[in-house]
Design a protein around this motif. Structure first.
Motif, PDB file in Angstrom:
ATOM      1  N   HIS A  73       0.662  -1.371  -0.016  1.00 60.62           N
ATOM      2  CA  HIS A  73      -0.005   0.012   0.034  1.00 60.62           C
ATOM      3  C   HIS A  73       0.812   1.107  -0.065  1.00 60.62           C
ATOM      4  N   PHE A 132      -5.389  -6.098 -12.379  1.00 62.52           N
ATOM      5  CA  PHE A 132      -5.256  -7.567 -12.102  1.00 62.52           C
ATOM      6  C   PHE A 132      -5.692  -8.287 -13.469  1.00 62.52           C
ATOM      7  N   LEU A 169      -8.853  -9.611  -4.274  1.00 63.81           N
ATOM      8  CA  LEU A 169      -9.572  -8.186  -3.822  1.00 63.81           C
ATOM      9  C   LEU A 169      -8.687  -7.662  -2.867  1.00 63.81           C
ATOM     10  N   GLU A 189      -5.752  -7.890  -2.357  1.00 62.04           N
ATOM     11  CA  GLU A 189      -4.498  -7.477  -2.904  1.00 62.04           C
ATOM     12  C   GLU A 189      -4.628  -5.991  -3.738  1.00 62.04           C
ATOM     13  N   ALA A 190      -5.751  -6.100  -4.374  1.00 64.52           N
ATOM     14  CA  ALA A 190      -6.163  -4.923  -5.102  1.00 64.52           C
ATOM     15  C   ALA A 190      -6.459  -3.690  -4.304  1.00 64.52           C
ATOM     16  N   ALA A 191      -6.752  -3.911  -3.253  1.00 56.91           N
ATOM     17  CA  ALA A 191      -7.187  -2.972  -2.299  1.00 56.91           C
ATOM     18  C   ALA A 191      -6.002  -2.156  -1.678  1.00 56.91           C
ATOM     19  N   ALA A 192      -4.837  -3.140  -1.323  1.00 55.84           N
ATOM     20  CA  ALA A 192      -3.745  -2.670  -0.820  1.00 55.84           C
ATOM     21  C   ALA A 192      -2.908  -1.990  -1.785  1.00 55.84           C
ATOM     22  N   ASP A 193      -2.859  -2.488  -3.125  1.00 55.22           N
ATOM     23  CA  ASP A 193      -2.126  -1.803  -4.153  1.00 55.22           C
ATOM     24  C   ASP A 193      -2.828  -0.305  -4.304  1.00 55.22           C
ATOM     25  N   LEU A 194      -4.234  -0.129  -4.043  1.00 52.10           N
ATOM     26  CA  LEU A 194      -4.525   1.306  -4.234  1.00 52.10           C
ATOM     27  C   LEU A 194      -4.269   2.006  -2.976  1.00 52.10           C
ATOM     28  N   GLY A 195      -3.494   1.499  -1.977  1.00 51.33           N
ATOM     29  CA  GLY A 195      -2.987   2.490  -1.042  1.00 51.33           C
ATOM     30  C   GLY A 195      -3.891   2.137   0.313  1.00 51.33           C
ATOM     31  N   ALA A 196      -4.501   1.241   0.617  1.00 51.87           N
ATOM     32  CA  ALA A 196      -5.205   0.778   1.762  1.00 51.87           C
ATOM     33  C   ALA A 196      -4.316  -0.174   2.587  1.00 51.87           C
ATOM     34  N   THR A 197      -4.179   0.475   3.889  1.00 54.47           N
ATOM     35  CA  THR A 197      -3.486  -0.266   5.090  1.00 54.47           C
ATOM     36  C   THR A 197      -4.244  -1.313   5.321  1.00 54.47           C
TER      37      THR A 197
END
Lengths: 348, 278
Positions: free
Chosen positions: A72, A80, B180, B182-190
């Motif tokens: 993050h 993806f 899902l 991982e996608a959230a983390a990739d978008l900057g979510a802790t």
């Protein structure tokens, strides 16, 4: 260099997924990572994004080491393969998810979401549920979501893989237009060689966790470095043999000595010859020609593919263009030849 | 075979769901009488709504219904709060550990229900293990009133019903798509934001099922309140028991049971909608 990978290694149990991989990507570049399954291309993407930790090596983004940063905190985004859209959020909320995490104010967020959706041709879709969209539309939402944060580097894992053939070509062009428009560097993983050649500024071919060749698509296609690249890209014939010490290359499988246009290194043990560079001759009476028997013919639309058995036992793939008339019958004996420049000595 | 199966299902429903319900309904509109059985059937003594009017107007019965819903809601909430991290932990455990951990979760079922409640009594009573240990350590001078209290009641509920909450949650959470998150983390979510914005919302159907699986049996529960709870806990299960077996007022007990069922149908509908919304 925007991104610089230095000596990256990653091991899963007994398999080495990445083997001391070095790679540099320039700002605004479109790079495709091409390889078969198990080549390490997806692992490489996941290591850059931070979902897997490399065992050793460095990942420098604009000179800053990403290794200690969790996913993050890495200033890059990923699209993806399955799109990974949040099913409980609307299209607009999916796209604004990353902006919200960055603390972008609400009106600014709405404006940028609108902009991103317009960029991928989905104006007015913000209120819909991603589950009510077609595959192509979902792909665009995923793209908008990944680009809305304006990353300098976007990772794309088989972004066209789930689309049908017609849509794939169009979306490929759109992808490249978006890349030029945004100025972001794209690293795209694909197993489809045509996709890799068509979209990229440079193609990186991976095999067994190693980078085996890196270069502009045409160079990689015309001058494959290894047997693997020759076979993987365009299905070139790999002719095994030995240099004869006088500028020729003895090829027992064909029963002739090849005459390449370039000097052959003494340790060269194979040459590549593309199917479409082989032409029909009246007689096999000149250098770089041979007689063979057509074992099978496959019609491919724009051309036909012949499988031709040479007297030495080698089986060659030979292209037969439509404008050359009907292809020879199965079982007929034909003479084939090529220009010296069509032969590419391989390193390994 | 294909025609037989729905038939068998229908027969099962008719025999074990519809028929008992009908019996209870008929009982509820019967009149109470001296004798065996202690009521006159509607076609003998006439249809009577006395039981319903008593149950609806007497504060004692209304309170017992409300108490049951409150206790069941509390128990279900507690179970859910504890079950969520457990279920999430199970899905994140190494595959080789998952079997043994699930086994451990279900292990209490291998002992009878009453011995387990008995064990709690042994632990919590004034001369019980907990008080003895605390006294010997010099932390307390007089025994704490642990048993026959609200905490003891909820402890017993939690112990009895926790697996019913963990299992549906585990089933729901183990089916989630890790990409899902991982996608959230990739978008900057802790990690915390990932949990609250992706993992939790997507687990709502499973959580609703877990809540209901605890709430419904807990609402009719009478053994745990009787044995661990504070005296006179107004729970409908207990009142039902008293009406049937001590007061022998079967119509009143039946009316209470019908009312409880009606009250339970409302949250079931609500949670079903939550569960199927997506």
């Amino acid at each position: 260099m925007l991104l610089s990978l230095q000596g990256l290694s990653k091991r899963f149990g007994a398999t080495l997924a990445l083997d001391h991989l070095d790679l540099a990507v320039a700002a605004g570049e479109f790079l495709t990572l091409l390889g078969g399954s198990g080549s390490g291309k997806s692992t490489l993407l996941r290591v850059i994004a931070g979902f897997e930790a490399a065992d050793s090596g460095k990942i420098l983004l604009e000179g800053r080491d990403l290794a200690p940063l969790p996913p993050h905190a890495r200033p890059l985004n990923m699209m993806f393969q399955s799109y990974a859209l949040f099913p409980h959020l609307s299209v607009a909320d999916n796209v604004s998810y990353g902006l919200k995490r960055d603390g972008v104010a609400k009106p600014e967020r709405a404006r940028r979401v609108e902009q991103a959706l317009a960029m991928v041709g989905l104006e007015g879709f913000g209120g819909r549920s991603p589950q009510k969209l077609s595959g192509g539309q979902r792909q665009r939402v995923a793209l908008a979501r990944a680009l809305v944060k304006r990353p300098r580097l976007l990772l794309l894992d088989e972004p066209l893989g789930a689309l049908d053939a017609n849509l794939r070509e169009r979306t490929g062009f759109e992808l490249r237009a978006l890349q030029r428009e945004t100025g972001a560097a794209f690293i795209m993983v694909t197993h489809d060689q045509q996709e890799a050649l068509a979209l990229a500024d440079r193609v990186a071919v991976l095999e067994g966790g190693r980078l085996v060749q890196l270069g502009p698509p045409r160079a990689v296609y015309d001058q494959p470095a290894t047997r693997f690249v020759a076979g993987f890209l365009g299905g070139a014939n790999v002719l095994e043999g030995m240099p004869d010490g006088q500028g020729g290359f003895d090829c027992p499988g064909l029963g002739v000595t090849l005459r390449p246009a370039v000097a052959i290194p003494a340790d060269c043990r194979a040459c590549a010859l593309r199917p479409e560079r082989i032409a029909h001759l009246a007689h096999a009476d000149r250098p770089n020609s041979f007689d063979g028997i057509v074992e099978d013919v496959a019609f491919r639309g724009d051309d036909s593919l012949l499988l031709v058995r040479a007297s030495g036992g080698a089986l060659l793939r030979v292209g037969h263009a439509e404008e050359d008339g009907p292809p020879p019958e199965r079982g007929s004996r034909i003479a084939l030849g090529w220009e010296a420049a069509a032969l590419v000595p391989l390193h390994s | 075979m294909r025609r037989l199966l729905p038939l068998a299902g229908g027969a099962w429903l008719a025999g074990f769901v519809a028929a008992p319900l009908l019996v209870v309904l008929v009982l509820a509109i019967s009149t109470a009488a001296e004798g065996v059985p202690p009521f006159d059937l509607p076609w003998i003594g006439g249809i009577s709504l006395d039981a319903f009017s008593l149950v609806l107007t007497d504060g004692f019965y209304v309170e017992s219904l409300g108490g049951a819903l409150l206790v069941a809601g509390g128990a279900a909430t507690l179970c859910l709060l504890l079950a969520f991290p457990m279920a999430l932990g199970l899905t994140r455990a190494r595959p080789t550990w998952r079997g043994p951990l699930l086994f451990a979760l279900l292990l209490p079922f291998w002992t009878g229900f009453l011995p387990r409640i008995g064990a709690w009594i042994g632990l919590l009573r004034d001369e019980g293990w907990v008080n003895t240990v605390l006294e010997n350590l010099g932390l307390i001078s007089a025994p704490l009133p642990l048993l026959y209290s609200w905490p003891a009641l909820f402890l017993g509920m939690l112990h009895a019903y926790l697996p019913f909450a963990v299992l549906p949650l585990y089933a729901s959470l183990s089916r989630r798509d890790p990409v899902l998150e991982e996608a959230a983390a990739d978008l900057g979510a802790t990690p915390w934001t990932v949990f609250f914005s992706v993992t939790l919302p997507l687990a709502i159907p499973g959580a609703a099922a877990a809540f209901l699986l605890v709430f419904i049996p807990a609402a009719g529960e009478y053994v745990i309140p009787e044995l661990l709870g504070p005296p006179g806990t107004p729970m409908v299960g207990r009142v039902l028991w008293q009406e049937f077996f001590q007061n022998r007022d079967w119509p009143t007990a039946a009316a209470l049971a019908v009312l409880l069922l009606a009250l339970l149908l409302a949250p079931i509908r609500l949670f079903q909608r939550l569960g199927t919304r997506r």
